[in-house]
Design an enzyme around this catalytic site. Structure first.
Site, PDB file in Angstrom:
ATOM      1  N   CYS A  81      13.653   9.971   7.870  1.00 46.13           N
ATOM      2  CA  CYS A  81      13.423   9.602   9.270  1.00 46.13           C
ATOM      3  C   CYS A  81      14.698   9.833  10.076  1.00 46.13           C
ATOM      4  O   CYS A  81      14.634  10.189  11.236  1.00 46.13           O
ATOM      5  CB  CYS A  81      12.950   8.162   9.359  1.00 46.13           C
ATOM      6  SG  CYS A  81      13.877   7.061   8.313  1.00 46.13           S
TER       7      CYS A  81
ATOM      8  N   LYS B 223       0.884  -1.177   0.000  1.00 45.20           N
ATOM      9  CA  LYS B 223       0.000   0.000   0.000  1.00 45.20           C
ATOM     10  C   LYS B 223       0.919   1.224   0.000  1.00 45.20           C
ATOM     11  O   LYS B 223       1.445   1.624   1.033  1.00 45.20           O
ATOM     12  CB  LYS B 223      -0.847  -0.042   1.275  1.00 45.20           C
ATOM     13  CG  LYS B 223      -2.175   0.660   1.268  1.00 45.20           C
ATOM     14  CD  LYS B 223      -2.209   2.080   0.815  1.00 45.20           C
ATOM     15  CE  LYS B 223      -2.044   3.147   1.862  1.00 45.20           C
ATOM     16  NZ  LYS B 223      -1.914   4.498   1.259  1.00 45.20           N
TER      17      LYS B 223
ATOM     18  N   GLU C 101      14.847  -3.633  10.117  1.00 42.27           N
ATOM     19  CA  GLU C 101      14.895  -3.899   8.682  1.00 42.27           C
ATOM     20  C   GLU C 101      16.370  -3.921   8.275  1.00 42.27           C
ATOM     21  O   GLU C 101      17.223  -3.379   8.980  1.00 42.27           O
ATOM     22  CB  GLU C 101      14.124  -2.821   7.915  1.00 42.27           C
ATOM     23  CG  GLU C 101      12.638  -2.877   8.231  1.00 42.27           C
ATOM     24  CD  GLU C 101      11.762  -2.008   7.343  1.00 42.27           C
ATOM     25  OE1 GLU C 101      11.969  -0.786   7.321  1.00 42.27           O
ATOM     26  OE2 GLU C 101      10.860  -2.569   6.684  1.00 42.27           O
TER      27      GLU C 101
END
Ligand code: NDP
Length: 488
Positions: free
Chosen positions: A279, A170, A457
């Site tokens: 970020c 998405k 991650e």
């Protein structure tokens, strides 16, 4: 443009579309379908069917597909980078590097898969042994932000596919186009149809279906901390696995023995790359008192050389802020700091002339004398404005660095290895860079402490988050009598 469900480009079941605007000009670039919950359900069903096939492929085959994806993405780098610049706003050079980093992440996990080692250990009681294996999770919902739509898709897809999972992606509603283009390349690489679906549409509709639907085993999310809270709530019903990469307010501490020329470059890179919308952007700069004046003078000169413009133009160093809403937030944070007594070291704002007034531009801003009660000191400032604070020593720098609810990245600049290690061990953040701006690498795990999220991650840890750990306990023949029932 259409969205991608089971390898087919499709319109939404409703008639709606979402228009994608160029942040540099305000012009509409294209539109994508405004997906519904029904569209998301179809994509989840496709991913669920594909999982049965993809998860059973030998790891060598999954590895070959990932290498092919990397090759196809690299060979389309110019087209993908131009699309990314048009929809996101970042300069073309940064867009190219982001597209290449997607390929790089695929290559890294293609190399890793099949090379991991499990465990085979005797029971301490001598009755037999156990084997620890890994199983893929199933369908993963990857919910993406607009600041790095391509590289962050790679951080999720590459380890997830390597481990045998399938996906419904998405994208952020303002940056869906490059993700759709990459999605269509995947089928050409030999990926099972339906293993990666890209469903466009509002987070509150398509995203919520991913949270609600019991066929989705995990949500891998990057975005705002407030949205992360909603993802946790929505995932609780079915106890979904979660990886949350959320906001940050990264500190940069420059010690009195730092290479100041290097630190000035690092601060400019760290704050103004991607127009300050990373970020791990440098969001609070702490300078030792004794070098503050020298650093501030050199930094102001450096920042004044930054050329703001349309990312498609070669001469541009920094593009526009992504949306008007985001620009207004940055502007209000700067005004808040000024109202509390901060001084303009480099005065920024909304530029006019040369067509810049049509886009969401905001020129680099640097403030000194910022109070610790200012919004910029306490919350994430997601744009090209930097507050500078002066500290007397490393202990004060570390204490101030830790004084936020966030804990994503950080950096310390010093030539003294003991100092660097002391600071890195005490700063509450998932990563501390030493004498480096925030650069992510495929082999290094990335993620947050505190309200910057959880899970990792990239690296081997990134792969682990796409597996369940499975233990198989085996009793040796004739040694099981101890558990005869009733228990005596
Ligand atoms: P948002 O949290 O607003 O959006 C991220 C994604 O979540 C979008 O795809 C959005 O869809 C979707 N979404 C929104 N509401 C819901 C919902 N109820 N359920 C499911 N999905 C939903 O963040 P931004 O895109 O605005 O990104 C900027 C923020 O992200 C910054 O604060 C930044 O610090 C943080 N960030 C953190 C990173 C990290 O690695 N820690 C990396 C990058 C950004 P839609 O677009 O349709 O609204």
């Amino acid at each position: 443009m259409k969205m991608l469900i089971q390898g087919q480009l499709e319109d939404a079941q409703g008639a709606g579309v979402i228009q994608v605007a160029n942040p540099a000009t305000g012009e509409v670039v294209d539109s994508v379908p405004k997906g519904t919950r029904e569209d998301a359900k179809r994509a989840i069903d496709a991913a669920s069917d594909a999982f049965k096939v993809w998860s059973e492929k030998p790891s060598i085959e999954r590895s070959r597909v990932l290498l092919k994806i990397a090759e196809l993405v690299r060979s389309s780098v110019e087209d993908l980078a131009a699309t990314l610049t048009l929809e996101q706003g970042k300069p073309l050079g940064e867009a190219r590097s982001e597209v290449n980093s997607f390929a790089n992440t695929c290559e890294y996990y293609a190399g890793l898969i099949g090379r991991e080692r499990g465990a085979h250990t005797q029971f301490s009681t001598g009755e037999g042994f156990f084997i620890v294996t890994k199983r893929p999770l199933g369908v993963v919902g990857a919910i993406l932000p607009w600041n790095f739509p391509v590289s962050l898709m790679g951080w999720k897809l590459a380890p997830g596919l390597a481990a045998g999972n399938t996906f419904v992606v998405k994208p952020a509603s303002t940056t869906p186009m490059t993700d759709i283009k990459i999605g269509t390349l995947l089928a050409k690489a030999g990926l099972t149809p339906g293993a990666v679906n890209v469903v466009t549409g509002p987070g509150a509709v398509v995203g919520e279906e991913l949270l609600d639907n019991p066929k989705v085993a995990k949500i891998a999310f990057t975005g705002e901390t407030a949205t992360g809270r909603r993802i946790m709530e929505g995932s609780a019903k079915h106890i979904k696995r979660l990886t949350l990469e959320l906001g940050g307010s990264d500190p940069m501490i420059v010690c009195d023995d730092a290479d100041l020329a290097l630190a000035v470059e690092g601060a400019a890179w760290g704050r103004f790359r991607n127009c300050g919308q990373s970020c791990t952007s440098v969001k609070r700069l702490f300078l030792f008192e004794s070098i503050a004046d020298e650093f501030i003078k050199a930094f102001a000169e450096k920042v004044k050389t930054i050329r703001v413009g349309n990312g498609m133009e070669k001469s541009t160093h920094m593009g526009p802020v992504h949306t008007e809403e985001q620009r207004a937030k940055v502007e209000s944070m700067v005004e808040d700091a000024q109202n509390r007594g901060a001084k303009d070291l480099v005065k920024g704002g909304r530029p006019t002339g040369g067509g810049l007034e049509k886009g969401n531009f905001y020129t680099p801003t640097v403030l000194t004398g910022v109070g610790y009660d200012a919004q910029m000191a306490r919350e994430e400032c997601f744009g090209p404005a930097l507050p500078i604070f002066v500290v007397k020593d490393l202990e004060e720098g570390i204490e101030r660095a830790n004084d936020t609810p966030y804990g994503l990245g950080s950096s310390v600049w010093t030539k003294d290895v003991e100092r660097a290690y002391h600071a890195a061990e005490r700063i509450q953040a998932g990563t501390t860079w030493v004498n480096s701006p925030p650069i992510s690498r495929a082999e290094v795990p990335f993620g947050g402490f505190k309200q910057s999220g959880f899970g990792r991650e990239l690296g081997i840890e990134g792969l682990d988050h796409y597996y369940e750990t499975k233990s198989i306990q085996v009793l040796e023949y004739g040694k099981g009598k101890k558990w005869a029932f009733p228990i005596s």
